[in-house]
Design a protein around this motif. Structure first.
Motif, mmCIF file in Angstrom:
data_model
loop_
_atom_site.group_PDB
_atom_site.id
_atom_site.type_symbol
_atom_site.label_atom_id
_atom_site.label_comp_id
_atom_site.label_asym_id
_atom_site.label_seq_id
_atom_site.Cartn_x
_atom_site.Cartn_y
_atom_site.Cartn_z
ATOM 1 N N LEU A 71 0.813 -1.207 0.000
ATOM 2 C CA LEU A 71 0.000 0.000 0.000
ATOM 3 C C LEU A 71 0.853 1.268 0.000
ATOM 4 O O LEU A 71 0.508 2.262 -0.659
ATOM 5 C CB LEU A 71 -0.944 -0.011 1.208
ATOM 6 C CG LEU A 71 -2.176 -0.906 1.053
ATOM 7 C CD1 LEU A 71 -2.821 -1.159 2.408
ATOM 8 C CD2 LEU A 71 -3.184 -0.260 0.103
ATOM 9 N N LEU A 72 1.943 1.243 0.719
ATOM 10 C CA LEU A 72 2.842 2.397 0.693
ATOM 11 C C LEU A 72 3.503 2.539 -0.670
ATOM 12 O O LEU A 72 3.659 3.654 -1.194
ATOM 13 C CB LEU A 72 3.907 2.242 1.779
ATOM 14 C CG LEU A 72 3.423 2.359 3.230
ATOM 15 C CD1 LEU A 72 4.543 2.009 4.201
ATOM 16 C CD2 LEU A 72 2.883 3.760 3.515
ATOM 17 N N ALA A 73 3.886 1.410 -1.266
ATOM 18 C CA ALA A 73 4.586 1.444 -2.552
ATOM 19 C C ALA A 73 3.698 1.967 -3.676
ATOM 20 O O ALA A 73 4.191 2.624 -4.604
ATOM 21 C CB ALA A 73 5.105 0.054 -2.896
ATOM 22 N N VAL A 74 2.391 1.691 -3.614
ATOM 23 C CA VAL A 74 1.514 2.115 -4.716
ATOM 24 C C VAL A 74 0.857 3.457 -4.439
ATOM 25 O O VAL A 74 0.188 4.010 -5.322
ATOM 26 C CB VAL A 74 0.414 1.053 -4.971
ATOM 27 C CG1 VAL A 74 1.030 -0.302 -5.251
ATOM 28 C CG2 VAL A 74 -0.579 0.979 -3.818
ATOM 29 N N ARG A 75 1.046 4.003 -3.268
ATOM 30 C CA ARG A 75 0.298 5.194 -2.836
ATOM 31 C C ARG A 75 0.425 6.349 -3.812
ATOM 32 O O ARG A 75 -0.559 7.034 -4.124
ATOM 33 C CB ARG A 75 0.768 5.608 -1.443
ATOM 34 C CG ARG A 75 -0.119 6.628 -0.759
ATOM 35 C CD ARG A 75 0.356 6.906 0.645
ATOM 36 N NE ARG A 75 -0.538 7.819 1.335
ATOM 37 C CZ ARG A 75 -1.609 7.451 2.024
ATOM 38 N NH1 ARG A 75 -1.930 6.187 2.106
ATOM 39 N NH2 ARG A 75 -2.367 8.352 2.625
ATOM 40 N N THR A 76 1.608 6.595 -4.300
ATOM 41 C CA THR A 76 1.830 7.716 -5.226
ATOM 42 C C THR A 76 2.216 7.233 -6.616
ATOM 43 O O THR A 76 2.695 8.009 -7.434
ATOM 44 C CB THR A 76 2.931 8.644 -4.690
ATOM 45 O OG1 THR A 76 4.148 7.898 -4.550
ATOM 46 C CG2 THR A 76 2.537 9.231 -3.347
#
Length: 529
Positions: free
Chosen positions: A57-62
């Motif tokens: 989720l952090l990796a795809v956030r931006t």
């Protein structure tokens, strides 16, 4: 200060967080896949599921949609490969396929399963940007919708859903009576999304970094645990309607010998002698595994008489797996028979959901070449209705082997008035891998969804008894020729919410999500005027 694409604020000139860097994003996606794999029983780390998706989720956030889907594919394929690696060994031993071809097929299966995670990851950045406070709700809803789709599309493959990671966590497992395994998956994803939002804000040095979503998620988890403990106590306090003595025969017939004509009489004699060894009055129900008898019962009055004699000598009814041939078109069914001393064949259930590429070839014209690769694929026809078997004074729903991975089927048995579940299976295909244990844990979730106990006879294991709370109360060791005897407590428990409405709650959430998106688009259009 500058706002990031995910809504967080970082200092001007501050280094980008690790997950926004290409190598860091890939590493976190791979870490997510590994953590989820370690959470799936029989690996003893179910708690890892509650943090396993944070990295992705952090990796795809931006990330862009394309990049997010690739990262999701990495996570999903790694998780799937660690969960279904045993497919390669099965294809090599029983295909028989060359190692390279079996490995390629297993990798394709993992990529297919990972494709659903890729789809979810592709929509995640947009959901996070558009729905800052309610993102965990809609991310969890999207994940579960894709799990449901995988359970139905192309014949369905319901293995390794996130909810199954909690099969050995009794309090959490009880949530399945409300919304099935999918409700547990939903909660796990929502908690992961709330944790990811908090980590992101901490990294951005925001005040009040503990997000309201996380506080709400923690409160819901505590409520679910309390609910589970209360429900388990209530089940134990419910008076018994009856008890049922069962004898589960684990014949331990090697798969390579099962259909050898020279071994048929020996196999039949093994099951007959093991059943008579139970003793008169020791059990009211004897169960043999899937396809236990390598004969057609049709047109064989001598065989039926032998089975009736076993019932008469032991005072027990019999359920066993066998074949049935349709006289109209000579097609075969994978069936479960009920035998009593008085009536002979008292009932028959024909397997409704066949295993793709195992018992039939889906889209036969498109995949006709598969039969030229291996001759081990069956050519069965599915049954037409979830017939209950009348044995030992009970109405028994009998999902056969892989059918236990389909929640809708045991729900149909429960809605039809089943008082007991009895699974006949042959897990010899799985060898010594983790698959038999995974299969058993999936069965445990079905018991909670329906609040019905289950007795399970497996050719090579794991033969077991599971109570209505999803707890495995007795089991036999794998690869032993043995009989598991047990007394099953039977209670009149009311139908569960899941039995009554199934995935209706998911439909409601999908509608609510659609309305939220429509309202946002309307507000966006109004702001342009």
């Amino acid at each position: 200060m500058r706002p990031g694409r995910g809504g967080e604020v970082t200092g001007v000139g501050a280094p980008r967080p690790l997950w926004e860097r290409p190598v860091g994003a890939v590493s976190m996606a791979l870490a997510s896949g590994l953590l989820l794999a370690l959470a799936l029983p029989p690996r003893p780390y179910p708690w890892l599921a509650w943090v396993g998706l944070v990295g992705l989720l952090l990796a795809v956030r931006t990330a862009s949609r394309w990049r997010a889907s690739l990262l999701g594919l990495l996570t999903g394929a790694l998780y799937a490969l660690a969960s279904v690696y045993w497919v390669e060994g099965t294809m090599v031993r029983f295909g028989p396929l060359p190692v390279w071809l079996a490995a390629a097929a297993t990798l394709l299966l993992a990529l297919y399963m990972g494709g659903y995670t890729a789809l979810w990851a592709a929509v995640a950045p947009g959901v996070i940007r558009r729905h800052r406070h309610t993102a965990p709700v809609w991310l969890a809803t999207a994940w579960v919708a894709l799990e449901w789709l995988r359970t139905h599309l192309f014949g369905g493959f319901g293995w390794a859903h996130l909810g199954y990671t909690q099969a050995t966590t009794p309090a959490i497992l009880q949530l399945a009576e409300v919304g099935g395994v999918f409700a547990i998956s939903w909660l796990i994803v929502a908690v992961n999304a709330a944790l990811a939002a908090t980590v992101c804000h901490l990294a951005g040095r925001r005040p009040h970094a503990i997000q309201p979503q996380l506080l709400a998620a923690v409160a819901v988890v505590f409520a679910v645990v309390a609910f589970g403990e209360v429900r388990l106590a209530a089940i134990r306090a419910t008076p018994l309607r009856a008890t049922l003595g069962v004898a589960l025969i684990q014949g331990n017939v090697p798969e390579g010998e099962k259909w050898d004509p020279a071994r048929r009489e020996e196999i039949l004699h093994r099951y007959l002698s093991m059943s008579e060894g139970v003793g008169e009055g020791a059990a009211r129900l004897i169960i043999w595994p899937e396809a236990a008898i390598p004969y057609l019962l049709q047109g064989s009055p001598q065989l039926e008489q032998l089975l009736r004699q076993v019932c008469a000598r032991t005072g027990a009814d019999l359920i066993f797996g066998g074949l049935w041939r349709d006289p109209t078109d000579q097609s075969y069914r994978n069936s479960a028979y009920a035998i009593t001393a008085a009536a002979g064949v008292a009932g028959r259930y024909d397997k409704l959901h066949l295993v793709p590429f195992g018992e039939y070839v889906p889209l036969a014209r498109l995949f006709a070449f598969v039969r030229s690769i291996t001759a081990e694929i069956g050519d069965f026809r599915p049954g037409t209705e979830p017939t209950l078997l009348p044995v030992a004074g009970e109405r028994v729903g009998c999902p056969i082997c892989f059918e236990v991975t389909y929640p809708w089927l045991t729900r149909a048995f429960a809605r039809g008035g089943a008082t007991l579940l009895a699974t006949v299976t042959n897990d010899a295909w799985f060898g010594t891998s983790v698959a038999p244990r995974q299969h058993l844990n999936i069965a445990a979730v079905r018991c909670v969804e329906s609040r019905l106990p289950m007795v399970r006879a497996a050719n090579t294991g794991i033969t077991a008894v599971i109570d209505a709370g999803g707890q495995i109360v007795a089991e036999a060791r794998e690869f032993e020729t043995t009989t598991l005897t047990a007394t099953v407590p039977l209670r009149d428990l009311p139908p569960t919410l899941y039995t009554r409405i199934g995935e209706g709650w998911l439909v409601a959430l999908l509608i609510a999500w659609g309305l939220a998106e429509a309202r946002r688009e309307k507000e966006k259009a109004g702001s342009r005027k």
